[in-house]
Write a protein that holds these residues in place. Structure first.
Motif, PDB file in Angstrom:
ATOM      1  N   VAL A 239     -21.567 -84.464  17.527  1.00  0.00           N
ATOM      2  CA  VAL A 239     -20.277 -84.672  18.200  1.00  0.00           C
ATOM      3  C   VAL A 239     -19.722 -86.055  17.878  1.00  0.00           C
ATOM      4  CG1 VAL A 239     -19.046 -84.726  20.396  1.00  0.00           C
ATOM      5  CG2 VAL A 239     -20.965 -83.138  20.077  1.00  0.00           C
ATOM      6  N   HIS A 240     -18.542 -86.083  17.288  1.00  0.00           N
ATOM      7  CA  HIS A 240     -17.811 -87.335  17.067  1.00  0.00           C
ATOM      8  C   HIS A 240     -16.930 -87.643  18.275  1.00  0.00           C
ATOM      9  CE1 HIS A 240     -14.410 -89.802  15.627  1.00  0.00           C
ATOM     10  NE2 HIS A 240     -15.304 -90.348  14.827  1.00  0.00           N
ATOM     11  N   THR A 241     -16.093 -86.684  18.652  1.00  0.00           N
ATOM     12  CA  THR A 241     -15.215 -86.805  19.821  1.00  0.00           C
ATOM     13  C   THR A 241     -15.263 -85.493  20.588  1.00  0.00           C
ATOM     14  OG1 THR A 241     -13.729 -88.291  18.629  1.00  0.00           O
ATOM     15  CG2 THR A 241     -12.875 -87.267  20.636  1.00  0.00           C
ATOM     16  N   LEU A 242     -15.419 -85.584  21.898  1.00  0.00           N
ATOM     17  CA  LEU A 242     -15.482 -84.386  22.738  1.00  0.00           C
ATOM     18  C   LEU A 242     -14.230 -84.298  23.599  1.00  0.00           C
ATOM     19  CD1 LEU A 242     -17.713 -82.161  23.515  1.00  0.00           C
ATOM     20  CD2 LEU A 242     -17.831 -83.438  25.656  1.00  0.00           C
ATOM     21  N   VAL A 243     -13.574 -83.145  23.576  1.00  0.00           N
ATOM     22  CA  VAL A 243     -12.385 -82.922  24.404  1.00  0.00           C
ATOM     23  C   VAL A 243     -12.658 -81.737  25.334  1.00  0.00           C
ATOM     24  CG1 VAL A 243      -9.886 -82.624  24.472  1.00  0.00           C
ATOM     25  CG2 VAL A 243     -10.954 -83.688  22.464  1.00  0.00           C
TER      26      VAL A 243
END
Length: 270
Positions: free
Chosen positions: A113-117
């Motif tokens: 995961v780089h960025t979690l939304v």
């Protein structure tokens, strides 16, 4: 048809566009279609991966299932898809139940995961009246067993979502097999998940909490408000309500892209 074999299932998936991988994890209907129109706009900037979660539509079960660990299995499926596509780490967008899966993915498999939304994750136990919402979902399940899918869905929508969402949901294609699978294995289970807040707080710089502008006061949106206060994060607002990506796909995608470009995740700036 592209399929990834995983323990106990065969996951249907699609890949669109080019750039960093963005995996989109669907919510209660479990399938790609709700994201498709928004993904058309996102694919100009990302390699967008859409898929049916196991047990829904084209992602068929083909082995034993441990339903006591279904959330962990859902998160592991997401990890395997990201690694299979090959661009690690990825941006991960999860809506509703898919937001719960996304949070579990960051907890258990942070390396992908780089960025979690998490968009309006259905983890209502976080709310001050969370036990009442869990009890309500059990009542909806009982109504499903007594009267069938449609009466239960009507009651669920009337209490949990704003009118704009209810109209969009009522027009969406119906799939009784998917609805039954959700009632049996998700409606009562995912809302009462006990999130690992300590682990999530340690990775908060990767989290971008997002909610619908038209969903103020409704449970899934308020989950992110509570998470924001616990994790020290702002909540960005996107067009529409709980299913804004379906009601306003272009506007939703463009504002999501803007937020990702501006780096809207991480601790509050105030």
């Amino acid at each position: 048809m592209t399929v990834l074999g995983v323990p106990g299932a065969r996951l249907y998936y699609e890949v669109h566009g080019d750039g960093r991988t963005m995996l989109m994890i669907p919510g209660a209907n479990g399938v790609t279609e709700g994201f498709r129109r928004a993904a058309e706009h996102l694919a100009a900037h990302y390699t967008v991966v859409l898929y049916d979660r196991r047990g829904f539509s084209r992602s068929q079960l083909d082995g034993p299932q441990d339903y006591s660990r279904r959330l962990q299995t859902d998160a592991d499926d997401a990890r395997r898809l990201i690694e299979h596509v090959g661009d690690v780490p990825a941006v991960v967008f999860g809506a509703s139940s898919g937001g719960v899966v996304a949070l579990d993915l960051l907890t258990r498999h942070p390396e992908v995961v780089h960025t979690l939304v998490p968009f309006e994750p259905a983890a209502v136990l976080q709310l001050p009246d969370g036990q009442q919402w869990v009890a309500f979902f059990h009542e909806v399940y009982d109504l499903y067993r007594e009267a069938g899918i449609e009466p239960a869905m009507r009651r669920f929508r009337q209490h949990a979502f704003p009118d704009a969402d209810r109209q969009v949901m009522a027009r969406a294609p119906k799939n009784e097999a998917n609805a039954s699978y959700w009632f049996e294995h998700e409606l009562r289970q995912y809302p009462k998940v006990d999130l690992d807040l300590d682990t999530l707080a340690s990775r908060a710089e990767r989290i971008m909490l997002a909610a619908g502008r038209e969903a103020r006061g409704y449970p899934s949106r308020e989950v992110n408000v509570v998470l924001g206060s616990k994790l020290g994060l702002d909540v960005i607002e996107l067009p529409g309500g709980h299913v804004g990506y379906l009601a306003y796909p272009a506007e939703f995608a463009h504002e999501l892209l803007d937020a990702l470009t501006q780096g809207a995740c991480g601790p509050k700036n105030h």
